[in-house]
Design a protein around this motif. Structure first.
Motif, mmCIF file in Angstrom:
data_model
loop_
_atom_site.group_PDB
_atom_site.id
_atom_site.type_symbol
_atom_site.label_atom_id
_atom_site.label_comp_id
_atom_site.label_asym_id
_atom_site.label_seq_id
_atom_site.Cartn_x
_atom_site.Cartn_y
_atom_site.Cartn_z
ATOM 1 N N ALA A 118 0.841 -1.207 0.000
ATOM 2 C CA ALA A 118 0.000 0.000 0.000
ATOM 3 C C ALA A 118 0.874 1.255 0.000
ATOM 4 O O ALA A 118 0.583 2.231 -0.686
ATOM 5 C CB ALA A 118 -0.927 -0.009 1.212
ATOM 6 N N PHE A 119 1.949 1.230 0.763
ATOM 7 C CA PHE A 119 2.885 2.345 0.840
ATOM 8 C C PHE A 119 3.499 2.617 -0.538
ATOM 9 O O PHE A 119 3.556 3.755 -0.993
ATOM 10 C CB PHE A 119 3.968 2.011 1.870
ATOM 11 C CG PHE A 119 4.917 3.124 2.187
ATOM 12 C CD1 PHE A 119 4.552 4.131 3.058
ATOM 13 C CD2 PHE A 119 6.188 3.152 1.645
ATOM 14 C CE1 PHE A 119 5.421 5.161 3.383
ATOM 15 C CE2 PHE A 119 7.079 4.166 1.954
ATOM 16 C CZ PHE A 119 6.687 5.172 2.827
ATOM 17 N N LEU A 120 3.933 1.579 -1.209
ATOM 18 C CA LEU A 120 4.567 1.727 -2.519
ATOM 19 C C LEU A 120 3.558 2.122 -3.597
ATOM 20 O O LEU A 120 3.881 2.889 -4.501
ATOM 21 C CB LEU A 120 5.293 0.441 -2.917
ATOM 22 C CG LEU A 120 6.453 0.042 -1.994
ATOM 23 C CD1 LEU A 120 7.064 -1.276 -2.445
ATOM 24 C CD2 LEU A 120 7.488 1.127 -1.896
ATOM 25 N N ARG A 121 2.320 1.626 -3.495
ATOM 26 C CA ARG A 121 1.280 2.011 -4.458
ATOM 27 C C ARG A 121 0.973 3.494 -4.387
ATOM 28 O O ARG A 121 0.525 4.087 -5.359
ATOM 29 C CB ARG A 121 -0.015 1.220 -4.195
ATOM 30 C CG ARG A 121 -0.098 -0.100 -4.903
ATOM 31 C CD ARG A 121 -1.504 -0.664 -4.876
ATOM 32 N NE ARG A 121 -2.124 -0.672 -3.571
ATOM 33 C CZ ARG A 121 -2.075 -1.692 -2.715
ATOM 34 N NH1 ARG A 121 -1.427 -2.789 -3.021
ATOM 35 N NH2 ARG A 121 -2.672 -1.615 -1.548
ATOM 36 N N SER A 122 1.191 4.099 -3.222
ATOM 37 C CA SER A 122 0.890 5.524 -3.075
ATOM 38 C C SER A 122 2.005 6.415 -3.620
ATOM 39 O O SER A 122 1.963 7.626 -3.450
ATOM 40 C CB SER A 122 0.579 5.864 -1.614
ATOM 41 O OG SER A 122 1.715 5.662 -0.813
ATOM 42 N N GLY A 123 3.009 5.817 -4.270
ATOM 43 C CA GLY A 123 4.031 6.605 -4.944
ATOM 44 C C GLY A 123 5.313 6.821 -4.162
ATOM 45 O O GLY A 123 6.174 7.588 -4.582
ATOM 46 N N HIS A 124 5.462 6.161 -3.027
ATOM 47 C CA HIS A 124 6.677 6.326 -2.225
ATOM 48 C C HIS A 124 7.837 5.530 -2.805
ATOM 49 O O HIS A 124 7.644 4.481 -3.413
ATOM 50 C CB HIS A 124 6.426 5.868 -0.780
ATOM 51 C CG HIS A 124 5.516 6.760 -0.018
ATOM 52 N ND1 HIS A 124 5.938 7.934 0.563
ATOM 53 C CD2 HIS A 124 4.198 6.671 0.250
ATOM 54 C CE1 HIS A 124 4.922 8.514 1.173
ATOM 55 N NE2 HIS A 124 3.851 7.771 0.997
ATOM 56 N N ASP A 125 9.020 6.015 -2.557
ATOM 57 C CA ASP A 125 10.252 5.340 -2.953
ATOM 58 C C ASP A 125 10.440 4.114 -2.048
ATOM 59 O O ASP A 125 10.301 4.218 -0.833
ATOM 60 C CB ASP A 125 11.410 6.324 -2.773
ATOM 61 C CG ASP A 125 12.770 5.738 -3.086
ATOM 62 O OD1 ASP A 125 12.853 4.554 -3.436
ATOM 63 O OD2 ASP A 125 13.751 6.486 -2.986
ATOM 64 N N PRO A 126 10.757 2.924 -2.601
ATOM 65 C CA PRO A 126 10.957 1.729 -1.769
ATOM 66 C C PRO A 126 12.002 1.925 -0.669
ATOM 67 O O PRO A 126 11.882 1.355 0.412
ATOM 68 C CB PRO A 126 11.417 0.662 -2.764
ATOM 69 C CG PRO A 126 10.926 1.126 -4.079
ATOM 70 C CD PRO A 126 10.912 2.624 -4.020
ATOM 71 N N GLY A 127 13.013 2.747 -0.921
ATOM 72 C CA GLY A 127 14.037 2.992 0.089
ATOM 73 C C GLY A 127 13.493 3.685 1.329
ATOM 74 O O GLY A 127 14.008 3.501 2.431
ATOM 75 N N VAL A 128 12.449 4.478 1.153
ATOM 76 C CA VAL A 128 11.841 5.176 2.302
ATOM 77 C C VAL A 128 11.242 4.156 3.256
ATOM 78 O O VAL A 128 11.337 4.296 4.465
ATOM 79 C CB VAL A 128 10.777 6.191 1.843
ATOM 80 C CG1 VAL A 128 10.064 6.811 3.024
ATOM 81 C CG2 VAL A 128 11.414 7.261 0.987
ATOM 82 N N TRP A 129 10.634 3.111 2.724
ATOM 83 C CA TRP A 129 10.038 2.060 3.569
ATOM 84 C C TRP A 129 11.107 1.453 4.473
ATOM 85 O O TRP A 129 10.907 1.331 5.672
ATOM 86 C CB TRP A 129 9.398 0.974 2.692
ATOM 87 C CG TRP A 129 8.809 -0.126 3.504
ATOM 88 C CD1 TRP A 129 9.385 -1.309 3.819
ATOM 89 C CD2 TRP A 129 7.526 -0.149 4.134
ATOM 90 N NE1 TRP A 129 8.554 -2.072 4.586
ATOM 91 C CE2 TRP A 129 7.398 -1.379 4.793
ATOM 92 C CE3 TRP A 129 6.474 0.769 4.191
ATOM 93 C CZ2 TRP A 129 6.259 -1.722 5.517
ATOM 94 C CZ3 TRP A 129 5.338 0.410 4.904
ATOM 95 C CH2 TRP A 129 5.235 -0.814 5.556
ATOM 96 N N GLU A 130 12.237 1.088 3.901
ATOM 97 C CA GLU A 130 13.296 0.467 4.690
ATOM 98 C C GLU A 130 13.884 1.437 5.711
ATOM 99 O O GLU A 130 14.161 1.074 6.833
ATOM 100 C CB GLU A 130 14.404 -0.081 3.779
ATOM 101 C CG GLU A 130 14.081 -1.417 3.135
ATOM 102 C CD GLU A 130 13.044 -1.348 2.025
ATOM 103 O OE1 GLU A 130 12.885 -0.284 1.392
ATOM 104 O OE2 GLU A 130 12.387 -2.384 1.789
ATOM 105 N N ARG A 131 14.076 2.699 5.329
ATOM 106 C CA ARG A 131 14.684 3.680 6.229
ATOM 107 C C ARG A 131 13.754 4.131 7.328
ATOM 108 O O ARG A 131 14.155 4.299 8.464
ATOM 109 C CB ARG A 131 15.163 4.908 5.449
ATOM 110 C CG ARG A 131 16.419 4.712 4.659
ATOM 111 C CD ARG A 131 17.001 6.030 4.157
ATOM 112 N NE ARG A 131 16.065 6.928 3.536
ATOM 113 C CZ ARG A 131 15.692 6.873 2.248
ATOM 114 N NH1 ARG A 131 16.162 5.918 1.476
ATOM 115 N NH2 ARG A 131 14.847 7.736 1.755
#
Length: 135
Positions: A118-131
């Motif tokens: 859901a986070f990535l579908r909303s346009g966020h960079d995958p690296g932001v999820w990990e950080r």
């Protein structure tokens, strides 16, 4: 446990602003230091226990117990925890995720997978999820 004076606010911002805000981890509101925590909403059906839809749009004919995943037992009958999402994925994908929790549990591996998607579908960079989310 939430204190009586505690309030949770949810704001929606674009991915670029989110990344900037996530770096500071708190804001001051009315002279009070307030921590920033990410909120990622995931649809979870209370009828079948699966992710991606709600009970209103569920196509399953028989409701399932969210605790054990069975579709037929008395409400008085005790049951043990068995996450139907993790059990299904373990069978299909030959995984070995823990299943000793109910469907929708906040520490469920499938719940975290759904949140990330859901986070990535909303346009966020995958690296932001990990950080940000996993830190």
């Amino acid at each position: 446990m939430k204190a009586k004076s505690e309030t949770h606010w949810v704001i929606e911002i674009d991915p670029k602003s989110y990344e900037s805000l996530a770096k500071i981890s708190y804001v001051f509101i009315n002279f009070k230091k307030c921590p920033l925590e990410p909120f990622v909403s995931v649809n979870h059906c209370k009828k079948c226990g699966k992710y991606g839809h709600t009970a209103k749009r569920c196509t399953e004919s028989t409701p399932k117990c969210l605790k054990c995943g069975l579709s037929s037992h008395d409400n008085d009958q005790p049951c043990s925890f068995n996450c139907l999402n993790c059990s299904t994925n373990n069978s299909k994908l030959k995984r070995n995720e823990p299943t000793n929790h109910k469907s929708g549990y906040y520490r469920c591996p499938e719940f975290h997978k759904q949140r990330r998607q859901a986070f990535l579908r909303s346009g966020h960079d995958p690296g932001v999820w990990e950080r940000v989310i996993l830190s």
